[in-house]
Design an enzyme around this catalytic site. Structure first.
Site, PDB file in Angstrom:
ATOM      1  N   GLY A 154      63.787 -43.243 -40.182  1.00  0.00           N
ATOM      2  CA  GLY A 154      62.566 -43.245 -41.008  1.00  0.00           C
ATOM      3  C   GLY A 154      62.151 -41.814 -41.305  1.00  0.00           C
ATOM      4  O   GLY A 154      62.083 -40.977 -40.398  1.00  0.00           O
ATOM      5  N   LYS A 156      44.464 -56.510 -39.400  1.00  0.00           N
ATOM      6  CA  LYS A 156      45.547 -56.052 -40.286  1.00  0.00           C
ATOM      7  C   LYS A 156      45.389 -56.721 -41.640  1.00  0.00           C
ATOM      8  O   LYS A 156      44.878 -57.841 -41.735  1.00  0.00           O
ATOM      9  CB  LYS A 156      46.916 -56.450 -39.720  1.00  0.00           C
ATOM     10  CG  LYS A 156      48.060 -55.634 -40.278  1.00  0.00           C
ATOM     11  CD  LYS A 156      48.169 -54.309 -39.570  1.00  0.00           C
ATOM     12  CE  LYS A 156      49.191 -53.403 -40.183  1.00  0.00           C
ATOM     13  NZ  LYS A 156      49.258 -52.124 -39.446  1.00  0.00           N
ATOM     14  N   GLY A 201      57.912 -40.696 -39.292  1.00  0.00           N
ATOM     15  CA  GLY A 201      59.203 -40.100 -38.949  1.00  0.00           C
ATOM     16  C   GLY A 201      59.226 -38.604 -39.181  1.00  0.00           C
ATOM     17  O   GLY A 201      59.678 -37.839 -38.321  1.00  0.00           O
TER      18      GLY A 201
END
Ligand code: NAD
Length: 395
Positions: free
Chosen positions: A203, A96, A208
């Site tokens: 979201g 990440k 979303g």
């Protein structure tokens, strides 16, 4: 605190001390102060790159750009990636990046320059293939195109725009996987088809809106959606097809509820698809949802999770529900390596296959060991990672 409780998992999996030591720490953690001379001043961003465990393949994970990013958050998200890839049987490790700056008021040229500076500093990882970034909160396919523009290696980054080697279906891949997870869990746990389902989604970004779109297309009633500025609700179901064109919910004039109310609605499935730590103890105590499907990474606090379990509300964990993105990333990477082209339908089929099979394996452990869905997914993925360590004689 680690995402996975290795102590607990070791009651079900033969981990051993060495694997526990390896998984208890990140393999590598890097910090850089990205600095940019800009219009007479200086733009600076603390930047983190973490590789949690690369025993199963190159470290894979998105670049998050937000002023809330920290080394601790990046570390947790890299760990999640290790287990997400393992659960979906994708041969990638966990990585990440976090760039600590708000993308909101960053001029486009400054943003591009910042990403180029990121590539300049972390180039050895990108060129060697040790780390393969992708978009995450606050970054876009266009940022990935900037990375590709520096490395000139299509396999060095995924989530690129389709015209320059990106994958047809990558944009909607995570939402497709989340919607697939909702469909499977609704059938399995609630005995409902999508046509009988009511859903609330927190979201209205990439994940979303695509989750809502697929569920709506399959017949579900998406009754509530929120973004950072607004939450909207219609008992008869929201007009998703019309809403998709809007950039934010502020552009719509639909009936409003509060952000907190959305999380407590009496729906079949609540899908947190925004940020972490939203299913707190108080939400878990009071929600009327029958099922939680975690589209966001890390959306449930430890306390919230304990309460959901005590109340018998199943939570389909992030490492399964939002794995569609990394599954598509793997196909994009494979396409880049081989030079082949991929049809959108192939992307969907691969996501459906990997997520369905991981879901079935998870359900098998839930019933065999009488554990939560989260613990079952951790048992499976830790086992996969530890066996990979044995394959490579790391332990
Ligand atoms: P995004 O930036 O496209 O969208 C985030 C959305 O959440 C926006 O609509 C924003 O307004 C909304 N939001 C932020 N805070 C909110 C709040 N407090 N209440 C309600 N809405 C709020 O991000 P995304 O790519 O959709 O990612 C969402 C989550 O899914 C993140 O946790 C991310 O790590 C995870 N995820 C994304 C992918 C992917 O492929 N994009 C893959 C796996 C996991």
């Amino acid at each position: 605190m680690s995402v996975v409780d290795l102590e607990l998992v070791s009651k079900y999996v033969d981990i051993g001390d060495e694997a526990r030591q390896l998984l208890g720490k990140s393999e590598q953690e890097h910090y850089a102060n990205l600095s940019l001379k800009w219009e007479g001043g200086l733009i600076q961003a603390d930047t983190y790159v973490v590789f949690h465990c690369a025993v199963r393949g190159p470290a894979k994970g998105g670049i998050r750009m937000s002023d809330r990013v920290s080394m601790e958050e990046t570390r947790r998200l890299a760990e999640l990636m290790t287990y997400k890839c393992a659960l979906a049987k994708i041969p990638f490790g966990g990585g990440k990046s976090g760039i600590c700056i708000s993308p909101k008021n960053l001029p486009m040229e400054a943003r591009r320059a910042l990403i180029r500076e990121y590539v300049h500093i972390f180039e050895p990882f990108l060129r060697s293939g040790a780390y393969i970034p992708a978009p995450d909160l606050g970054t876009t396919p266009s940022d990935m195109a900037t990375i590709y523009g520096r490395t000139h290696m299509p396999e060095s980054v995924t989530g690129k725009p389709p015209r320059i080697g990106g994958l047809p279906g990558r944009e909607e891949a995570t939402g497709y996987g989340v919607a697939t997870s909702v469909r499977m869990a609704a059938a399995d746990i609630l005995g409902k088809t999508p046509a009988d389902l009511t859903v609330a989604v927190q979201g209205f970004g990439n994940v979303g809106r695509w989750t809502a779109k697929f569920l709506h297309d399959w017949g579900a009633k998406v009754v509530a959606i929120s973004d950072i500025g607004k939450a909207v609700y219609m008992e008869e179901g929201l007009p998703i097809a019309e809403m998709i064109a809007a950039k934010t919910l502020a552009e719509t004039s639909l009936p409003e509820i509060t952000h907190d109310e959305l999380l407590l609605l009496p729906v079949d499935a609540l899908v947190p698809a925004a940020v972490e730590n939203v299913i707190t103890d108080s939400v878990a105590d009071n929600t009327g949802a029958k099922l939680i499907v975690e589209a966001a990474n890390d959306p449930t606090t430890h306390e919230g999770d304990c309460i959901l379990q005590a109340r018998g509300i199943p939570a389909i964990p992030d490492i399964l529900a939002n794995a569609g993105g990394v599954i598509a990333s793997y196909i994009e990477w494979r396409q880049a390596k081989s030079g082949s082209l991929t049809e959108r339908s192939e992307t969907y089929a691969a996501i459906e296959k990997q997520i369905t099979s991981a879901y079935r394996e998870m359900i098998g452990v839930v019933s065999r060991e009488n554990v939560s869905h989260r613990l079952a997914s951790h048992i499976l993925s830790v086992n996969e990672v530890v066996e990979s360590m044995r394959d490579r004689s790391w332990i």
